[in-house]
Design an enzyme around this catalytic site. Sequence first.
Site, short mmCIF file in Angstrom:
data_model
loop_
_atom_site.label_atom_id
_atom_site.label_comp_id
_atom_site.label_asym_id
_atom_site.label_seq_id
_atom_site.Cartn_x
_atom_site.Cartn_y
_atom_site.Cartn_z
CD1 TRP A 1 -0.36 -1.55 3.15
CD2 TRP A 1 0.58 0.47 3.34
NE1 TRP A 1 0.39 -1.54 4.31
CE2 TRP A 1 0.97 -0.31 4.45
CE3 TRP A 1 1.04 1.78 3.24
CZ2 TRP A 1 1.80 0.16 5.45
CZ3 TRP A 1 1.88 2.27 4.23
CH2 TRP A 1 2.26 1.46 5.32
CB ALA B 1 -3.37 -4.29 -5.86
CD GLU C 1 -6.46 -6.98 -0.46
OE1 GLU C 1 -6.36 -7.77 -1.45
OE2 GLU C 1 -5.53 -6.81 0.36
CD GLU D 1 11.46 -3.95 -1.40
OE1 GLU D 1 11.83 -4.01 -0.20
OE2 GLU D 1 10.54 -3.24 -1.79
CB CYS E 1 11.24 -0.49 2.03
SG CYS E 1 11.33 -0.40 0.23
CD GLU F 1 10.75 -2.07 6.79
OE1 GLU F 1 10.95 -1.55 5.69
OE2 GLU F 1 10.19 -3.18 6.91
#
Length: 483
Positions: free
Chosen positions: A153, A178, A180, A252, A286, A383
């Site tokens: 997203w 994709a 949602e 990725e 990222c 992260e």
Amino acid sequence: MSTSNYPQPLQFIDGQWREGRADSWESVLDPATEQPLARLRHASPGDIDEALVAAGRSAAAWREAGADSRYRILRRGAEALRAEADRAAAWLSLEQGKPLAEARAELGVSADILDWYAEEGRRAYGRIVPGASGTRLMVLQEPIGPVAAFTPWNFPATTVARKLGGALAAGCSVVLKAAEETPASAMLVFQCLERAGLPAGVANLVLGVPAQVSTQLLQSPVIRKVSLTGSLAVGRLLGHLAVDNDLVTTMELGGNAPVIVGPDVDIEAVAKLCAQAKFRNAGQVCNVPSRFYVHEAVCAAFVAAVTRFAEQLRVGPGIEPGSEMGPLANGRRLEVMQRLVDDAVARGARLHCGGQRIARDGYFYAPTVLSQVPADARVMVEEAFGPIVPIAAFSDLDAVLRLANETPYGLGSFVFTESLDWATRVGDALEAGMVGINTTVLSRTETPFGGIKGSGHGHESGVEGLEAYLRRKVILQHLPVRG
């Protein structure tokens, strides 16, 4: 902009736009207001089967269409995407939260990606290997076959364009799931390719319950390749499914990029550049600078400059003029930010600004700057994926390189210095798929994008992004055998 202009989320299966047929639904929310934009009905197992049948049926014809035909469709798709940029930027901003300027930029990059793959698809060269007289030794590049692709997203147009562009240019059909949370941006890329003349069934869009969709796609004998942009946890789950079904993968899976700032830089300029990159898309990127190691000689000045930038940043709904940072994607991200900040402060970090949710509707978290952050703080290990700048001072280059590399991630890394020696040493020593030296930009259409270690494997963009959807066949041809 009125939310009434936001489109109804639909599936695109075998050339037809329609609602899913599952019994389950979910609301697409505006993260700036927490209010629904639309209601998305999930794809059913039958819908997914239809998409798989369509991708399998169309694979041979799309492969045989040839590079020139695929080139023309992708180029027209890129042109259509540019023509829709203003209208579509508002959709992207509403569903994802980023400011309109960032949304327009993302759509422009998405069009550039389609253009790049259109051209590169005409250069999927094989080679002739010298052999004995009367023989032909050839290495051919062929489409790998139907692809299952999964996009997130945070960049809902760019990641879709990357996966569709590479697969379609190589001659592969696709079923793409994709996110949602951001269906309109994915729909737009498909609509532009449909208008460009993409044959029915070659590219299919499904939106549904992630675990159900991914399991059904990866267990299908139709699929030969998996491409995922997502979290490390999801990558491991899909990786196991891919291994069980002998599928080629490109993964990725995020990062936690270290930034090493030397003592010789223009500290105000570097601090501003790093802050701009870190707060882009509310930190939900990222491959941007994430954990900052600044030489002790300039660390105080760096902290002060980043703090000033953060305090002056205009935070608000992405569709409002003047907004420089939008909301986080959902309430879960707010909770993660607060846990990371609280943990760092509890371990001795100093909070300079931010550190809490902004008191208003929407998932807004204040731009946050921390200094004196210890190496074991969670924000230096995990992260963060949010608007937090954690800073630690260092004095010894070898020691800070060890800290930079002590992570399960290996997507991007950065160094800022005016020393050629530092640039060379650090660039060579950092364990990452991409290293930025005096730049915060790691993603370009012409260069491969990908990581090592827990950040995944394989590449998108560049020549390598096309090769990810090709397989090599060796033909060794001799004269007829006669007695």
